[in-house]
Enzyme design. Structure first.
Site, PDB file in Angstrom:
ATOM      1  N   ARG A   1      -5.938  -9.760   6.324  1.00 40.34           N
ATOM      2  CA  ARG A   1      -5.076  -8.615   5.968  1.00 40.34           C
ATOM      3  C   ARG A   1      -3.623  -8.987   6.230  1.00 40.34           C
ATOM      4  O   ARG A   1      -2.721  -8.651   5.468  1.00 40.34           O
ATOM      5  CB  ARG A   1      -5.481  -7.351   6.736  1.00 40.34           C
ATOM      6  CG  ARG A   1      -4.470  -6.234   6.585  1.00 40.34           C
ATOM      7  CD  ARG A   1      -4.985  -4.829   6.883  1.00 40.34           C
ATOM      8  NE  ARG A   1      -5.875  -4.707   8.008  1.00 40.34           N
ATOM      9  CZ  ARG A   1      -5.521  -4.783   9.295  1.00 40.34           C
ATOM     10  NH1 ARG A   1      -4.257  -4.978   9.631  1.00 40.34           N
ATOM     11  NH2 ARG A   1      -6.417  -4.663  10.253  1.00 40.34           N
TER      12      ARG A   1
ATOM     13  N   TYR B   1       7.865   5.518 -15.447  1.00 42.18           N
ATOM     14  CA  TYR B   1       6.421   5.336 -15.626  1.00 42.18           C
ATOM     15  C   TYR B   1       5.707   6.528 -14.977  1.00 42.18           C
ATOM     16  O   TYR B   1       6.054   6.939 -13.853  1.00 42.18           O
ATOM     17  CB  TYR B   1       5.996   4.006 -14.981  1.00 42.18           C
ATOM     18  CG  TYR B   1       4.516   3.908 -14.754  1.00 42.18           C
ATOM     19  CD1 TYR B   1       3.625   4.006 -15.823  1.00 42.18           C
ATOM     20  CD2 TYR B   1       3.990   3.742 -13.480  1.00 42.18           C
ATOM     21  CE1 TYR B   1       2.262   3.937 -15.619  1.00 42.18           C
ATOM     22  CE2 TYR B   1       2.623   3.665 -13.264  1.00 42.18           C
ATOM     23  CZ  TYR B   1       1.766   3.772 -14.340  1.00 42.18           C
ATOM     24  OH  TYR B   1       0.413   3.716 -14.134  1.00 42.18           O
TER      25      TYR B   1
ATOM     26  N   ASP C   1      12.045  -1.770 -11.150  1.00 45.20           N
ATOM     27  CA  ASP C   1      10.692  -2.091 -11.591  1.00 45.20           C
ATOM     28  C   ASP C   1      10.827  -3.028 -12.794  1.00 45.20           C
ATOM     29  O   ASP C   1      11.284  -2.618 -13.865  1.00 45.20           O
ATOM     30  CB  ASP C   1       9.958  -0.788 -11.960  1.00 45.20           C
ATOM     31  CG  ASP C   1       8.507  -1.021 -12.344  1.00 45.20           C
ATOM     32  OD1 ASP C   1       8.185  -2.127 -12.840  1.00 45.20           O
ATOM     33  OD2 ASP C   1       7.689  -0.094 -12.175  1.00 45.20           O
TER      34      ASP C   1
ATOM     35  N   LYS D   1       0.219  -6.724 -15.183  1.00 45.72           N
ATOM     36  CA  LYS D   1       0.712  -6.782 -16.562  1.00 45.72           C
ATOM     37  C   LYS D   1       1.066  -8.233 -16.939  1.00 45.72           C
ATOM     38  O   LYS D   1       0.201  -9.085 -16.937  1.00 45.72           O
ATOM     39  CB  LYS D   1       1.880  -5.806 -16.706  1.00 45.72           C
ATOM     40  CG  LYS D   1       1.558  -4.396 -16.159  1.00 45.72           C
ATOM     41  CD  LYS D   1       0.454  -3.728 -16.905  1.00 45.72           C
ATOM     42  CE  LYS D   1      -0.181  -2.493 -16.299  1.00 45.72           C
ATOM     43  NZ  LYS D   1       0.376  -1.782 -15.198  1.00 45.72           N
TER      44      LYS D   1
HETATM   45  C1  LIG Z   1       6.249   0.054 -15.215  1.00 46.32           C
HETATM   46  C2  LIG Z   1       5.052   0.152 -14.318  1.00 46.32           C
HETATM   47  N1  LIG Z   1       5.224   0.183 -12.983  1.00 46.32           N
HETATM   48  C3  LIG Z   1       4.178   0.279 -12.137  1.00 46.32           C
HETATM   49  C4  LIG Z   1       2.878   0.384 -12.599  1.00 46.32           C
HETATM   50  C5  LIG Z   1       1.739   0.544 -11.639  1.00 46.32           C
HETATM   51  O1  LIG Z   1       1.040  -0.636 -11.507  1.00 46.32           O
HETATM   52  P1  LIG Z   1      -0.560  -0.744 -11.204  1.00 46.32           P
HETATM   53  O2  LIG Z   1      -1.261  -0.106 -12.354  1.00 46.32           O
HETATM   54  O3  LIG Z   1      -0.782  -2.207 -11.073  1.00 46.32           O
HETATM   55  O4  LIG Z   1      -0.795  -0.001  -9.937  1.00 46.32           O
HETATM   56  C6  LIG Z   1       2.659   0.355 -13.983  1.00 46.32           C
HETATM   57  C7  LIG Z   1       1.284   0.471 -14.513  1.00 46.32           C
HETATM   58  O5  LIG Z   1       1.100   0.677 -15.700  1.00 46.32           O
HETATM   59  C8  LIG Z   1       3.767   0.243 -14.864  1.00 46.32           C
HETATM   60  O6  LIG Z   1       3.615   0.212 -16.185  1.00 46.32           O
END
Ligand SMILES: Cc1ncc(COP(=O)(O)O)c(C=O)c1O
Length: 388
Positions: A57, A110, A183, A208
């Site tokens: 961890r 998001y 992000d 992604k």
């Molecule tokens: C721009 C963006 N940030 C954060 C996330 C969250 O990531 P996760 O689905 O890996 O938890 C996503 C998920 O689609 C996203 O598109």
């Protein structure tokens, strides 16, 4: 590669993606970092750890390899890997904010980020304010009025593909004593490096483009400097939302081909965006690579290319948009994005359903495409048959 001799500062992106953190295994010479599928480590006497590893961890060598590579790719001081993008966001906010703190979030964030602030952090006393960050005056006014702890940005945004000026946001954050978080999921570090543009932290859903093959969930934080590294390392371990060694390995394997994949994603997306712009059934195409996109010039100034995501609005409205999403064959109907295969989705009913009735609600006639790296002629043929 001789890692003793290599100077990471001088290496280019594609080389770092394949080598940073990935020196051949010292015991066997394995070229690929092994999956250290272990929870614990033998100590040579109490406290006598080998390389500091005591419990997975806290740290695991496969995760260390991924974290080292991600820090190099974003040109950051440190990176921390998490079990998902949301876990990374959660850890960052809980490390930096205290009850009573305020955060400015994108007016088109998001959906999961919005839900985290609205449904989780709010009840722990962290206030948020959505502001459309393409309006820099509005961000500056909100920052002056609220003195936020964080300005949280996303660029390009999911799913509206708006582009915000990271340098300008960094200046506003600096003037008002806030930290800037970007992000960078949609662009990936290959196309955009927010820390070089003045951001303090980068957040990723590594699920992604970084992972790139739709086979692993993960997240990451990258820090410009060491200031908050000890607190983040403490909370990463204390709250424990870490990726397992196999997930870290899969993500790192994806990262190796990020540059080559992104070039192809961008080229395919540019062709798809232009074809949609020319199609009579399409009312609007949202793609920063189109010269008419309001963020085109800013995107050119801070991105290497315009990315693999394309959104568009159908002239015939919501029901037709839903119908088109069900009619493609190569574009698979599904959530997520950034994998080698093309995906299609209806944000209002799928990924962004949590924004319904909020100021962040997305248009119901909107379709989002994650344009994969298949042959572009096949992709266009699939879209034409679905639209016609
Ligand atoms: C721009 C963006 N940030 C954060 C996330 C969250 O990531 P996760 O689905 O890996 O938890 C996503 C998920 O689609 C996203 O598109």
């Amino acid at each position: 590669m001789n890692f003793e001799a290599a100077n990471f500062e001088t290496l280019n992106f594609e080389t770092l993606a394949i080598h940073a953190g990935q020196e051949p295994d010292p015991v066997t010479g394995a070229v690929v970092p092994p999956i250290y599928q272990t929870s614990t480590y033998k100590q040579d006497g109490i406290g006598g750890t080998r390389g500091g590893y005591e419990y997975s961890r806290t740290a695991n060598p496969t995760r260390t390899a991924l974290e080292t590579c991600l820090a190099a790719l974003e040109n950051g001081a440190r990176a921390f890997a998490f079990a998902s993008g949301m876990a990374a966001e959660d850890c960052l906010v809980r490390t930096l904010c205290r009850p009573g703190d305020r955060v400015l979030i994108p007016g088109d964030a998001y959906g999961g980020t919005y839900r985290l602030f609205d449904k989780v952090f709010k009840s722990w006393g962290i206030e948020y304010e959505p502001v459309l960050q393409t309006d820099l005056g509005a961000v500056a006014r909100a920052a002056a009025a609220q003195r936020p702890r964080l300005i949280w940005a996303e660029t390009p945004t999911n799913p509206l593909l708006s582009v915000v000026d990271i340098r300008a946001l960094a200046e506003i954050a600096r003037q008002h004593g806030a930290l800037l978080v970007v992000d960078n999921t949609f662009a990936s570090p290959y196309l955009q490096r927010p820390l070089d543009l003045g951001a303090d932290f980068v957040v990723h859903s590594t699920t992604k483009y970084l992972g790139g093959h739709s086979d692993v969930i993960g997240g990451a934080l990258v820090l410009k400097d060491e200031r908050h590294a000890a607190d983040l390392a403490f909370n990463q371990n204390a709250t424990g939302a870490v990726p397992g060694p196999f997930d870290a390995w899969l993500t790192l394997r994806g990262v190796k081909t990020l540059a080559a994949r992104m070039d192809r994603h961008c080229a395919n997306a540019a062709r798809v965006a232009q074809a949609l712009a020319d199609h009579p059934a399409v009312a609007a195409v949202l793609y920063p690579g189109l010269p008419g996109h309001p963020g085109h010039e800013v995107a050119k100034s801070q991105m290497r290319d315009f990315g693999g995501m394309v959104s568009f609005r159908l002239a015939a409205g919501e029901e037709k948009a839903v119908e088109v999403c069900g009619r493609t064959a190569l574009f698979t109907l599904g959530e997520s994005l950034g994998g080698v295969e093309s995906l299609i989705e209806h944000p209002a009913r799928m990924t962004h359903a949590s924004t319904a009735g909020s100021p962040l609600e997305v248009p119901p006639d909107l379709i989002r495409l994650s344009v994969g790296i298949e042959d572009p002629d096949d992709l266009l043929a699939d879209l034409y048959q679905a639209l016609d």
